[in-house]
Design a protein around this motif. Sequence first.
Motif, short mmCIF file in Angstrom:
data_model
loop_
_atom_site.label_atom_id
_atom_site.label_comp_id
_atom_site.label_asym_id
_atom_site.label_seq_id
_atom_site.Cartn_x
_atom_site.Cartn_y
_atom_site.Cartn_z
N PHE A 1 79.95 29.50 157.32
CA PHE A 1 79.58 28.34 156.54
C PHE A 1 80.75 27.35 156.42
N LEU A 2 81.93 27.84 156.06
CA LEU A 2 83.08 26.97 155.82
C LEU A 2 83.63 26.33 157.09
N GLU A 3 83.54 27.02 158.19
CA GLU A 3 84.07 26.50 159.45
C GLU A 3 83.45 25.14 159.79
N ALA A 4 82.23 24.94 159.41
CA ALA A 4 81.55 23.66 159.68
C ALA A 4 82.17 22.51 158.90
N GLY A 5 82.95 22.83 157.85
CA GLY A 5 83.56 21.80 157.01
C GLY A 5 84.95 21.37 157.44
N ILE A 6 85.43 21.87 158.58
CA ILE A 6 86.76 21.48 159.06
C ILE A 6 86.70 20.03 159.53
N LYS A 7 87.62 19.21 158.97
CA LYS A 7 87.71 17.80 159.36
C LYS A 7 89.17 17.50 159.67
N ASP A 8 89.41 16.83 160.78
CA ASP A 8 90.78 16.50 161.21
C ASP A 8 91.66 17.75 161.25
N ASN A 9 91.08 18.85 161.71
CA ASN A 9 91.78 20.14 161.81
C ASN A 9 92.31 20.65 160.48
N LYS A 10 91.64 20.30 159.36
CA LYS A 10 92.02 20.80 158.04
C LYS A 10 90.79 21.25 157.28
N LEU A 11 90.98 22.33 156.53
CA LEU A 11 89.95 22.82 155.63
C LEU A 11 90.65 23.18 154.33
N ILE A 12 90.42 22.40 153.29
CA ILE A 12 91.06 22.62 151.99
C ILE A 12 89.95 22.79 150.97
N ARG A 13 89.88 23.98 150.36
CA ARG A 13 88.78 24.30 149.45
C ARG A 13 89.23 25.17 148.28
N LEU A 14 88.47 25.03 147.19
CA LEU A 14 88.57 25.94 146.06
C LEU A 14 87.61 27.09 146.36
N ILE A 15 88.11 28.31 146.33
CA ILE A 15 87.33 29.49 146.73
C ILE A 15 87.12 30.41 145.53
N ASP A 16 85.92 30.94 145.43
CA ASP A 16 85.62 31.92 144.40
C ASP A 16 85.95 33.30 144.96
N GLY A 17 87.20 33.71 144.77
CA GLY A 17 87.64 35.01 145.28
C GLY A 17 89.10 35.23 144.95
N ASP A 18 89.52 36.47 145.06
CA ASP A 18 90.93 36.77 144.79
C ASP A 18 91.78 36.44 146.02
N ARG A 19 93.08 36.63 145.88
CA ARG A 19 94.02 36.29 146.96
C ARG A 19 93.69 37.06 148.24
N LYS A 20 93.39 38.34 148.11
CA LYS A 20 93.07 39.16 149.28
C LYS A 20 91.86 38.60 150.03
N PHE A 21 90.84 38.21 149.29
CA PHE A 21 89.64 37.64 149.90
C PHE A 21 89.97 36.33 150.61
N MET A 22 90.76 35.47 149.95
CA MET A 22 91.12 34.18 150.56
C MET A 22 91.91 34.38 151.85
N ILE A 23 92.83 35.33 151.85
CA ILE A 23 93.63 35.59 153.06
C ILE A 23 92.74 36.07 154.20
N SER A 24 91.85 37.00 153.90
CA SER A 24 90.94 37.52 154.93
C SER A 24 90.01 36.43 155.46
N LEU A 25 89.52 35.60 154.57
CA LEU A 25 88.63 34.51 154.96
C LEU A 25 89.37 33.49 155.82
N ALA A 26 90.59 33.13 155.42
CA ALA A 26 91.38 32.17 156.20
C ALA A 26 91.72 32.74 157.57
N GLN A 27 92.02 34.02 157.64
CA GLN A 27 92.32 34.65 158.93
C GLN A 27 91.12 34.58 159.86
N LYS A 28 89.96 34.87 159.32
CA LYS A 28 88.72 34.85 160.12
C LYS A 28 88.45 33.44 160.66
#
Length: 160
Positions: A68-95
């Motif tokens: 879902f989030l990958e579709a929101g990349i604009k100008d090679n950037k994706l900056i978002r507020l995420i509902d999740g802990d640090r571990k979740f954010m790291i895993s999501l960003a890696q993916k």
Amino acid sequence: MTVEKFLKDIEEQNSKTKTGVKEILHEIGCKKIESVSGLSKAIFDLWKYQKKLLEKEMASSIDDSASFLEAGIKDNKLIRLIDGDRKFMISLAQKISEKSPESIIIFANSEGDIIAKSIKSDAKEEFNKIIKKCEGSGGGKTDFSQGKLNPDLFKKLILN
């Protein structure tokens, strides 16, 4: 880990998995508990089983969220507020970075955690700009940075 923390973990995991303790104990083969050591083993097995359930749920959630989030990349950037802990954010960003290696992925949560990830771009530069504007601190390398910031200022920043 203290006993209180351990029991609190079990309680939190139980509410997240929405699976009753009796069902889990039956699932892991715990029958009649006849000793304190048997009780200790049953509690540990319950905790371990719940952890595995949550890890499976998190992996599934990461896959769904990344698509879902990958579709929101604009100008090679994706900056978002995420509902999740640090571990979740790291895993999501890696993916997401694996699918879009040129992109810079920056996530923060309502607790003030912030992470920045990129495979081929300088994520640290963008990370430093954001934490400066959001009264934060942190550090890292060009491919991964993490820190803390004021989540209210981050919300205002991404809305502009």
